[in-house]
Design a protein around this motif. Structure first.
Motif, mmCIF file in Angstrom:
data_model
loop_
_atom_site.group_PDB
_atom_site.id
_atom_site.type_symbol
_atom_site.label_atom_id
_atom_site.label_comp_id
_atom_site.label_asym_id
_atom_site.label_seq_id
_atom_site.Cartn_x
_atom_site.Cartn_y
_atom_site.Cartn_z
ATOM 1 N N VAL A 1 -39.390 -27.373 -52.563
ATOM 2 C CA VAL A 1 -38.516 -26.411 -53.217
ATOM 3 C C VAL A 1 -37.818 -25.562 -52.152
ATOM 4 C CG1 VAL A 1 -38.421 -24.464 -54.824
ATOM 5 C CG2 VAL A 1 -40.060 -26.316 -55.219
ATOM 6 N N VAL A 2 -36.484 -25.561 -52.175
ATOM 7 C CA VAL A 2 -35.685 -24.696 -51.311
ATOM 8 C C VAL A 2 -34.924 -23.738 -52.222
ATOM 9 C CG1 VAL A 2 -33.807 -24.588 -49.633
ATOM 10 C CG2 VAL A 2 -35.490 -26.432 -49.489
ATOM 11 N N VAL A 3 -34.997 -22.446 -51.904
ATOM 12 C CA VAL A 3 -34.447 -21.404 -52.778
ATOM 13 C C VAL A 3 -33.435 -20.555 -52.022
ATOM 14 C CG1 VAL A 3 -35.055 -19.417 -54.215
ATOM 15 C CG2 VAL A 3 -36.627 -21.312 -54.027
ATOM 16 N N GLN A 4 -32.399 -20.174 -52.728
ATOM 17 C CA GLN A 4 -31.396 -19.276 -52.171
ATOM 18 C C GLN A 4 -31.863 -17.831 -52.287
ATOM 19 O OE1 GLN A 4 -27.533 -17.938 -54.190
ATOM 20 N NE2 GLN A 4 -26.870 -19.650 -52.897
ATOM 21 N N LEU A 5 -31.613 -17.061 -51.235
ATOM 22 C CA LEU A 5 -31.804 -15.611 -51.237
ATOM 23 C C LEU A 5 -30.465 -15.014 -50.830
ATOM 24 C CD1 LEU A 5 -33.604 -12.995 -51.220
ATOM 25 C CD2 LEU A 5 -33.871 -13.435 -48.764
ATOM 26 N N TYR A 6 -30.012 -14.003 -51.583
ATOM 27 C CA TYR A 6 -28.740 -13.399 -51.212
ATOM 28 C C TYR A 6 -28.690 -11.914 -51.499
ATOM 29 C CZ TYR A 6 -26.963 -13.497 -56.075
ATOM 30 O OH TYR A 6 -26.765 -13.300 -57.413
ATOM 31 N N GLN A 7 -27.789 -11.265 -50.771
ATOM 32 C CA GLN A 7 -27.454 -9.860 -50.995
ATOM 33 C C GLN A 7 -26.097 -9.862 -51.683
ATOM 34 O OE1 GLN A 7 -27.550 -7.365 -47.476
ATOM 35 N NE2 GLN A 7 -25.909 -6.087 -48.298
ATOM 36 N N PRO A 8 -26.030 -9.464 -52.951
ATOM 37 C CA PRO A 8 -24.753 -9.502 -53.674
ATOM 38 C C PRO A 8 -23.687 -8.628 -53.015
ATOM 39 C CG PRO A 8 -26.575 -9.053 -55.183
ATOM 40 C CD PRO A 8 -27.114 -8.943 -53.789
ATOM 41 N N VAL B 1 -25.818 -14.933 -47.828
ATOM 42 C CA VAL B 1 -26.680 -15.974 -48.378
ATOM 43 C C VAL B 1 -27.503 -16.673 -47.299
ATOM 44 C CG1 VAL B 1 -26.675 -18.147 -49.675
ATOM 45 C CG2 VAL B 1 -24.973 -16.384 -50.184
ATOM 46 N N THR B 2 -28.756 -16.957 -47.623
ATOM 47 C CA THR B 2 -29.613 -17.824 -46.826
ATOM 48 C C THR B 2 -30.530 -18.580 -47.779
ATOM 49 O OG1 THR B 2 -31.103 -17.933 -44.898
ATOM 50 C CG2 THR B 2 -31.403 -16.065 -46.412
ATOM 51 N N HIS B 3 -31.371 -19.459 -47.249
ATOM 52 C CA HIS B 3 -32.285 -20.262 -48.072
ATOM 53 C C HIS B 3 -33.649 -20.325 -47.399
ATOM 54 C CE1 HIS B 3 -28.261 -21.628 -49.178
ATOM 55 N NE2 HIS B 3 -28.777 -21.880 -50.360
ATOM 56 N N PHE B 4 -34.703 -20.343 -48.206
ATOM 57 C CA PHE B 4 -36.048 -20.494 -47.669
ATOM 58 C C PHE B 4 -36.793 -21.590 -48.416
ATOM 59 C CE2 PHE B 4 -36.452 -17.041 -50.796
ATOM 60 C CZ PHE B 4 -37.564 -17.421 -51.539
ATOM 61 N N ARG B 5 -37.846 -22.068 -47.753
ATOM 62 C CA ARG B 5 -38.638 -23.183 -48.269
ATOM 63 C C ARG B 5 -39.911 -22.672 -48.929
ATOM 64 N NH1 ARG B 5 -37.579 -27.935 -46.537
ATOM 65 N NH2 ARG B 5 -36.798 -27.221 -44.535
ATOM 66 N N MET B 6 -40.221 -23.264 -50.094
ATOM 67 C CA MET B 6 -41.492 -23.026 -50.766
ATOM 68 C C MET B 6 -42.236 -24.357 -50.834
ATOM 69 S SD MET B 6 -40.659 -20.233 -53.805
ATOM 70 C CE MET B 6 -40.133 -21.414 -54.998
ATOM 71 N N PRO B 7 -43.550 -24.336 -51.069
ATOM 72 C CA PRO B 7 -44.294 -25.590 -51.190
ATOM 73 C C PRO B 7 -43.741 -26.462 -52.320
ATOM 74 C CG PRO B 7 -45.808 -23.743 -51.002
ATOM 75 C CD PRO B 7 -44.428 -23.165 -51.184
ATOM 76 N N GLY B 8 -43.926 -27.759 -52.185
ATOM 77 C CA GLY B 8 -43.557 -28.683 -53.248
ATOM 78 C C GLY B 8 -42.099 -29.094 -53.220
ATOM 79 N N ASP C 1 -31.869 -21.842 -42.907
ATOM 80 C CA ASP C 1 -30.539 -21.631 -42.353
ATOM 81 C C ASP C 1 -30.343 -20.153 -42.057
ATOM 82 O OD1 ASP C 1 -30.255 -20.634 -44.951
ATOM 83 O OD2 ASP C 1 -28.784 -22.123 -45.567
ATOM 84 N N SER C 2 -29.232 -19.841 -41.431
ATOM 85 C CA SER C 2 -28.920 -18.451 -41.108
ATOM 86 C C SER C 2 -28.179 -17.801 -42.273
ATOM 87 C CB SER C 2 -28.068 -18.391 -39.839
ATOM 88 O OG SER C 2 -26.849 -19.081 -40.050
#
Length: 122
Positions: A106-113, A97-104, A87-88
């Motif tokens: 797994v979708v993880v959030q990445l954010y700048q506080p 906030v955005t999210h990225f995909r890992m194998p298996g 997502d954007s």
């Protein structure tokens, strides 16, 4: 006395997920045997969210997010390493906030506080 937090991802492709974290996210790790990697994390914080929020989490659920100082630069760097974002970047109030995909699966959030961490306060 508690001195840290150990986080876990449960992955249907555990070895590929470990490789992704080591090679794409560049986290240093200790091999505790047979390729089982335990990653050293740079710092952490912890939040407690209500279970009735819009994300649909049930009571007792846990989540893992990564944070950074500049989410746009971090997204560009990770995309350069082949990381797929799902997502954007959006302003969620507490952070960008955005999210990225890992194998298996797994979708993880990445954010700048957008909050000031007490450990970084001057």
């Amino acid at each position: 006395m508690i001195r840290g937090v150990h986080t876990m991802f449960y992955s249907s492709k555990a070895e590929e997920t470990r490789t992704f974290i080591r090679d794409k996210l560049k986290f240093p790790a200790s091999d505790v045997g047979g390729g089982w990697l335990i990653f050293d994390l740079p710092e952490s914080d912890m939040g407690v969210h209500p279970s009735d929020t819009l994300d649909g989490r049930k009571p007792g659920a846990q989540g893992i997010s990564f944070y950074c100082d500049d989410v746009k630069a971090t997204v560009a760097e990770l995309k350069g390493r082949g990381v797929e974002f799902v997502d954007s970047i959006q302003d969620q109030g507490y952070g960008l906030v955005t999210h990225f995909r890992m194998p298996g699966e797994v979708v993880v959030q990445l954010y700048q506080p957008l909050y000031t961490k007490k450990t970084n306060a001057k």
